[in-house]
Scaffold this motif. Structure first.
Motif, PDB file in Angstrom:
ATOM      1  N   ASN A  23      40.495  29.831  43.808  1.00 54.51           N
ATOM      2  CA  ASN A  23      40.086  30.922  42.974  1.00 54.51           C
ATOM      3  C   ASN A  23      38.836  31.616  43.304  1.00 54.51           C
ATOM      4  O   ASN A  23      38.577  32.651  42.932  1.00 54.51           O
ATOM      5  CB  ASN A  23      39.806  30.370  41.752  1.00 54.51           C
ATOM      6  CG  ASN A  23      41.276  29.956  41.043  1.00 54.51           C
ATOM      7  OD1 ASN A  23      42.164  30.178  41.421  1.00 54.51           O
ATOM      8  ND2 ASN A  23      41.087  29.024  40.050  1.00 54.51           N
ATOM      9  N   HIS A  26      39.056  35.456  43.765  1.00 59.28           N
ATOM     10  CA  HIS A  26      38.999  36.313  42.578  1.00 59.28           C
ATOM     11  C   HIS A  26      37.549  36.420  42.440  1.00 59.28           C
ATOM     12  O   HIS A  26      37.338  37.665  41.947  1.00 59.28           O
ATOM     13  CB  HIS A  26      39.401  35.510  41.373  1.00 59.28           C
ATOM     14  CG  HIS A  26      40.779  35.152  41.454  1.00 59.28           C
ATOM     15  ND1 HIS A  26      41.833  36.218  41.310  1.00 59.28           N
ATOM     16  CD2 HIS A  26      41.470  33.944  41.137  1.00 59.28           C
ATOM     17  CE1 HIS A  26      42.847  35.575  41.473  1.00 59.28           C
ATOM     18  NE2 HIS A  26      42.825  34.323  41.357  1.00 59.28           N
ATOM     19  N   ASP A  29      37.284  39.456  45.523  1.00 60.72           N
ATOM     20  CA  ASP A  29      37.940  40.577  45.425  1.00 60.72           C
ATOM     21  C   ASP A  29      38.357  40.812  43.987  1.00 60.72           C
ATOM     22  O   ASP A  29      39.382  40.585  43.485  1.00 60.72           O
ATOM     23  CB  ASP A  29      39.427  40.446  46.234  1.00 60.72           C
ATOM     24  CG  ASP A  29      39.074  40.321  47.456  1.00 60.72           C
ATOM     25  OD1 ASP A  29      38.095  40.914  48.116  1.00 60.72           O
ATOM     26  OD2 ASP A  29      39.981  39.568  48.459  1.00 60.72           O
ATOM     27  N   ARG A  30      37.234  41.442  43.192  1.00 60.70           N
ATOM     28  CA  ARG A  30      37.462  41.663  41.779  1.00 60.70           C
ATOM     29  C   ARG A  30      38.234  43.063  41.718  1.00 60.70           C
ATOM     30  O   ARG A  30      38.296  43.993  42.368  1.00 60.70           O
ATOM     31  CB  ARG A  30      36.100  41.874  41.018  1.00 60.70           C
ATOM     32  CG  ARG A  30      35.550  40.232  41.123  1.00 60.70           C
ATOM     33  CD  ARG A  30      34.357  40.484  40.295  1.00 60.70           C
ATOM     34  NE  ARG A  30      34.293  40.853  38.924  1.00 60.70           N
ATOM     35  CZ  ARG A  30      33.483  40.636  38.091  1.00 60.70           C
ATOM     36  NH1 ARG A  30      32.905  39.508  38.080  1.00 60.70           N
ATOM     37  NH2 ARG A  30      33.683  40.962  36.945  1.00 60.70           N
ATOM     38  N   GLN A  31      39.130  43.126  40.466  1.00 62.59           N
ATOM     39  CA  GLN A  31      39.939  44.156  40.131  1.00 62.59           C
ATOM     40  C   GLN A  31      39.129  45.247  39.516  1.00 62.59           C
ATOM     41  O   GLN A  31      39.295  46.630  39.663  1.00 62.59           O
ATOM     42  CB  GLN A  31      40.961  43.838  39.221  1.00 62.59           C
ATOM     43  CG  GLN A  31      41.965  42.771  39.859  1.00 62.59           C
ATOM     44  CD  GLN A  31      42.611  43.146  40.949  1.00 62.59           C
ATOM     45  OE1 GLN A  31      43.083  44.570  41.278  1.00 62.59           O
ATOM     46  NE2 GLN A  31      43.036  42.415  41.906  1.00 62.59           N
ATOM     47  N   ASP A  32      38.080  44.821  38.587  1.00 63.13           N
ATOM     48  CA  ASP A  32      37.293  46.065  38.011  1.00 63.13           C
ATOM     49  C   ASP A  32      36.311  46.675  38.741  1.00 63.13           C
ATOM     50  O   ASP A  32      36.328  47.897  38.541  1.00 63.13           O
ATOM     51  CB  ASP A  32      36.843  45.202  36.600  1.00 63.13           C
ATOM     52  CG  ASP A  32      35.874  43.917  37.081  1.00 63.13           C
ATOM     53  OD1 ASP A  32      35.768  43.651  38.241  1.00 63.13           O
ATOM     54  OD2 ASP A  32      35.098  43.535  36.125  1.00 63.13           O
ATOM     55  N   GLU A  33      35.483  45.944  39.345  1.00 59.92           N
ATOM     56  CA  GLU A  33      34.316  46.645  40.153  1.00 59.92           C
ATOM     57  C   GLU A  33      33.941  45.621  41.279  1.00 59.92           C
ATOM     58  O   GLU A  33      34.105  44.409  41.106  1.00 59.92           O
ATOM     59  CB  GLU A  33      33.279  46.666  39.090  1.00 59.92           C
ATOM     60  CG  GLU A  33      31.917  47.407  39.785  1.00 59.92           C
ATOM     61  CD  GLU A  33      30.966  47.552  38.808  1.00 59.92           C
ATOM     62  OE1 GLU A  33      29.991  48.322  39.210  1.00 59.92           O
ATOM     63  OE2 GLU A  33      30.935  47.078  37.554  1.00 59.92           O
ATOM     64  N   ALA A  34      33.624  46.271  42.353  1.00 63.30           N
ATOM     65  CA  ALA A  34      33.143  45.578  43.652  1.00 63.30           C
ATOM     66  C   ALA A  34      32.019  44.793  43.453  1.00 63.30           C
ATOM     67  O   ALA A  34      30.962  45.520  42.725  1.00 63.30           O
ATOM     68  CB  ALA A  34      33.075  46.480  44.789  1.00 63.30           C
ATOM     69  N   SER A  48      26.895  43.468  40.949  1.00 68.00           N
ATOM     70  CA  SER A  48      27.963  44.642  41.245  1.00 68.00           C
ATOM     71  C   SER A  48      27.217  45.555  42.069  1.00 68.00           C
ATOM     72  O   SER A  48      26.159  45.648  42.306  1.00 68.00           O
ATOM     73  CB  SER A  48      28.173  45.060  39.771  1.00 68.00           C
ATOM     74  OG  SER A  48      27.091  46.038  39.659  1.00 68.00           O
ATOM     75  N   TYR A  92      36.844  30.219  36.790  1.00 66.17           N
ATOM     76  CA  TYR A  92      37.758  30.017  37.749  1.00 66.17           C
ATOM     77  C   TYR A  92      37.867  28.329  37.919  1.00 66.17           C
ATOM     78  O   TYR A  92      38.410  28.408  39.117  1.00 66.17           O
ATOM     79  CB  TYR A  92      37.284  30.859  38.847  1.00 66.17           C
ATOM     80  CG  TYR A  92      37.160  32.227  38.800  1.00 66.17           C
ATOM     81  CD1 TYR A  92      38.264  33.128  38.511  1.00 66.17           C
ATOM     82  CD2 TYR A  92      36.205  33.059  38.679  1.00 66.17           C
ATOM     83  CE1 TYR A  92      38.366  34.295  38.083  1.00 66.17           C
ATOM     84  CE2 TYR A  92      35.938  34.404  38.495  1.00 66.17           C
ATOM     85  CZ  TYR A  92      37.135  34.992  38.182  1.00 66.17           C
ATOM     86  OH  TYR A  92      37.187  36.365  37.914  1.00 66.17           O
TER      87      TYR A  92
END
Length: 180
Positions: A23, A26, A29-34, A48, A92
């Motif tokens: 995990n 995750h 490589d986040r979906q919402d913000e780098a 972030s 995670y």
């Protein structure tokens, strides 16, 4: 605040992988913000990229913290996770341990988890594996390392240590002078 070197990144990722396993992807490589990992005064921060760009305008001597402190490097170069990383570890975590209500306070005072305090444990947890410790209401209390595997745990007496204490939320009070 600077990016981690290759050796530093390896040490951080090995320690995180001990708790979150695959995990770890995750976190990177986040979906919402780098997000990225940054080093400032021997402490590793998970921040972030937008906040990091804003933090560049602050001089190093005036910058106290930025993002979430995951841990710090010791003088010998070893990486130690802080309790501030518990939110990400709990989110995670691959292996988990739940303690009974009578075992919460001893754990929060810095003691190991005993078999008598064990409520549940994730199946097939290996020995010397990083685990997140929860109370029976699924609230994360801290993290540690298993002393025995799940199969060995069933055969032990009630006073045997199941999880070696690494960090708990009580450290916010005990170590408030040195935590940040």
């Amino acid at each position: 605040m600077r990016p981690l070197t290759e050796d530093e990144s390896k040490a951080v990722f090995e320690k995180l992988a001990n708790y979150v396993g695959k995990n770890l992807v995750h976190l990177v490589d986040r979906q919402d913000e780098a997000h990225c990992f940054r080093l400032h005064r021997d402490r590793v921060y998970y921040v972030s990229e937008a906040s990091m760009r804003l933090g560049i305008s602050v001089s190093r001597s005036n910058l106290i913290s930025l993002g979430t402190c995951l841990g710090k490097f010791s003088k010998s170069g070893k990486f130690k996770l802080h309790i501030t990383s518990l939110d990400y570890l709990a989110q995670y975590a691959k292996y988990k341990v739940w303690v009974k209500p009578n075992g919460e306070m001893p754990f929060l005072y810095g003691n190991h988890v005993l078999k008598a305090h064990l409520g549940r444990i994730t199946e097939d947890t290996p020995e010397h594996q990083g685990v997140v410790v929860y109370n029976m209401n699924d609230i994360p209390l801290g993290f540690g390392v298993t002393a025995r595997s799940t199969m060995d745990t069933r055969k032990l007496d009630p006073t045997a240590i199941i999880v070696f204490h690494q960090a708990d939320v009580g450290e916010y009070l005990r170590d408030e002078d040195t935590l940040f």
